[in-house]
Scaffold this motif. Sequence first.
Motif, short mmCIF file in Angstrom:
data_model
loop_
_atom_site.label_atom_id
_atom_site.label_comp_id
_atom_site.label_asym_id
_atom_site.label_seq_id
_atom_site.Cartn_x
_atom_site.Cartn_y
_atom_site.Cartn_z
N VAL A 89 -3.53 -4.47 0.25
CA VAL A 89 -2.66 -3.76 0.97
C VAL A 89 -1.13 -3.99 0.36
CG1 VAL A 89 -1.86 -3.58 3.37
CG2 VAL A 89 -4.28 -4.03 3.09
N GLU A 90 -0.59 -2.71 0.34
CA GLU A 90 0.85 -2.88 -0.08
C GLU A 90 1.73 -2.10 1.10
OE1 GLU A 90 2.06 -3.50 -3.33
OE2 GLU A 90 0.28 -4.31 -3.65
N LEU A 91 2.87 -2.61 1.34
CA LEU A 91 3.46 -2.05 2.48
C LEU A 91 4.64 -1.27 2.02
CD1 LEU A 91 3.57 -5.01 5.07
CD2 LEU A 91 1.87 -3.09 5.05
N GLY A 92 5.14 -0.58 2.55
CA GLY A 92 6.32 0.32 1.96
C GLY A 92 6.81 1.38 3.10
N PRO A 93 7.90 1.90 2.61
CA PRO A 93 8.66 1.90 1.39
C PRO A 93 9.15 0.61 1.37
CG PRO A 93 9.81 3.68 2.67
CD PRO A 93 8.49 3.05 3.43
N ASP A 94 9.68 0.04 2.48
CA ASP A 94 10.27 -1.47 2.38
C ASP A 94 9.52 -2.19 3.08
OD1 ASP A 94 12.11 -3.48 2.80
OD2 ASP A 94 13.44 -2.36 4.29
N ALA A 95 9.25 -3.25 2.22
CA ALA A 95 8.09 -4.32 2.82
C ALA A 95 8.81 -5.07 3.99
CB ALA A 95 7.75 -5.29 1.74
N ALA A 96 10.05 -5.22 4.14
CA ALA A 96 10.58 -6.00 5.24
C ALA A 96 10.38 -4.99 6.61
CB ALA A 96 12.05 -6.29 4.99
N ALA A 97 10.65 -3.68 6.57
CA ALA A 97 10.44 -2.77 7.47
C ALA A 97 9.50 -1.43 7.07
CB ALA A 97 11.93 -2.37 7.94
N PRO A 98 8.22 -1.96 7.09
CA PRO A 98 7.46 -0.84 6.36
C PRO A 98 6.88 0.25 7.59
CG PRO A 98 5.91 -2.67 7.22
CD PRO A 98 7.72 -3.09 7.22
N VAL A 99 6.83 1.52 6.89
CA VAL A 99 6.14 2.55 8.07
C VAL A 99 5.04 3.09 7.35
CG1 VAL A 99 8.47 3.30 8.59
CG2 VAL A 99 7.56 4.29 6.64
N ARG A 100 4.53 2.40 6.14
CA ARG A 100 3.27 2.81 5.77
C ARG A 100 2.57 1.71 5.08
NH1 ARG A 100 5.33 6.01 2.72
NH2 ARG A 100 5.23 4.67 0.53
N ALA A 101 1.27 1.65 5.23
CA ALA A 101 0.52 0.58 4.59
C ALA A 101 -0.53 1.29 3.81
CB ALA A 101 -0.46 -0.37 5.70
N THR A 102 -0.53 0.91 2.59
CA THR A 102 -1.53 1.71 1.52
C THR A 102 -2.67 0.75 1.02
OG1 THR A 102 0.26 2.95 0.41
CG2 THR A 102 -1.66 2.88 -0.70
#
Length: 135
Positions: A89-102
Amino acid sequence: MHIRRDVKVGLSIAAAVVWIGAVTLLIVQEPDPGAGSPGELRDRLSAALSGHDADAFAGLLDYPGSGGDDFAKDYVTVLADHGVHDVRVELGPDAAAPVRATVTGALGDGRPFSYPLNVTSEDGRWTVAFTPPLP
């Protein structure tokens, strides 16, 4: 005769109070849904999907209504049926405040897969949702 009835009524009331107290205690001890940080969400989501753990997955869902547990069971059953492994699982676009998990991984036949999930945060708890974001 009245003493026996009074004792039975008293015992019934005491049993009801104990039962209500036990249920209240169980509800209070129920962990808040979600994770305490984005990194914890990433790690727990990856572990839940890799391990096909419906209970762990359900605890990370932002699912409307009361069907989250059933949804999680069905979801991890499909993952298991397809032999899903090596989930990341990768968080983005900002890992500290993500809006998406891929979510990425491999199917049982070795083919890769990838899909996005929305990340939500409320009251310091981080969850994933399967609903599209509102504009």
